[in-house]
Write a protein that holds these residues in place. Structure first.
Motif, PDB file in Angstrom:
ATOM      1  N   SER A  82      37.425  69.938  39.898  1.00 14.75           N
ATOM      2  CA  SER A  82      36.398  70.921  40.253  1.00 14.75           C
ATOM      3  C   SER A  82      35.595  71.239  38.995  1.00 14.75           C
ATOM      4  N   SER A  83      34.717  72.204  39.087  1.00 18.30           N
ATOM      5  CA  SER A  83      33.925  72.578  37.923  1.00 18.30           C
ATOM      6  C   SER A  83      34.794  73.151  36.804  1.00 18.30           C
ATOM      7  N   ASP A  84      36.002  73.585  37.131  1.00 15.22           N
ATOM      8  CA  ASP A  84      36.895  74.146  36.125  1.00 15.22           C
ATOM      9  C   ASP A  84      37.585  73.063  35.292  1.00 15.22           C
TER      10      ASP A  84
ATOM     11  N   HIS B  29      36.327  69.501  35.330  1.00 15.29           N
ATOM     12  CA  HIS B  29      35.476  68.329  35.094  1.00 15.29           C
ATOM     13  C   HIS B  29      34.916  68.368  33.672  1.00 15.29           C
TER      14      HIS B  29
ATOM     15  N   TYR C 290      31.388  69.976  32.890  1.00 19.41           N
ATOM     16  CA  TYR C 290      31.258  71.432  32.926  1.00 19.41           C
ATOM     17  C   TYR C 290      32.081  72.130  31.851  1.00 19.41           C
ATOM     18  N   THR C 291      33.170  71.499  31.408  1.00 21.53           N
ATOM     19  CA  THR C 291      34.031  72.139  30.422  1.00 21.53           C
ATOM     20  C   THR C 291      33.584  71.888  28.993  1.00 21.53           C
TER      21      THR C 291
END
Length: 87
Positions: free
Chosen positions: A51-53, A55, A58-59
């Protein structure tokens, strides 16, 4: 819009199995597994692998494997030296 051809959306909790991050979103997917959300209601739980948390985009933990350019990689691969380079 035609009636009866569109899927039914309902609130669903998605959980990143890597980090445990959860978010509530509308979805057409169903699940036997449920979870109680922060608002006290119970929603279906869908486990996702990324997820965006988690990936890298995004990180910010993204690896840059090719930092040098095409010409540098070609020269390195075939052993060419830059004769104009400063000594």
């Amino acid at each position: 819009m035609k009636q009866g051809i569109h899927p039914e959306y309902h609130p669903t909790v998605f959980m990143d199995s890597t980090t445990g991050f959860k978010f509530l979103s509308g979805s057409t997917k169903n699940s036997e597994e449920t979870v109680e959300w922060e608002d006290g209601n119970t929603y279906p739980l869908i486990r996702v692998e990324i997820s965006s948390d988690s990936h890298p985009f995004y990180t910010g933990r993204q690896k840059f494997t090719q930092a040098d350019g095409r010409v540098d990689r070609f020269n390195k691969k075939y052993g060419f030296k830059d004769t104009n380079a400063a000594k």
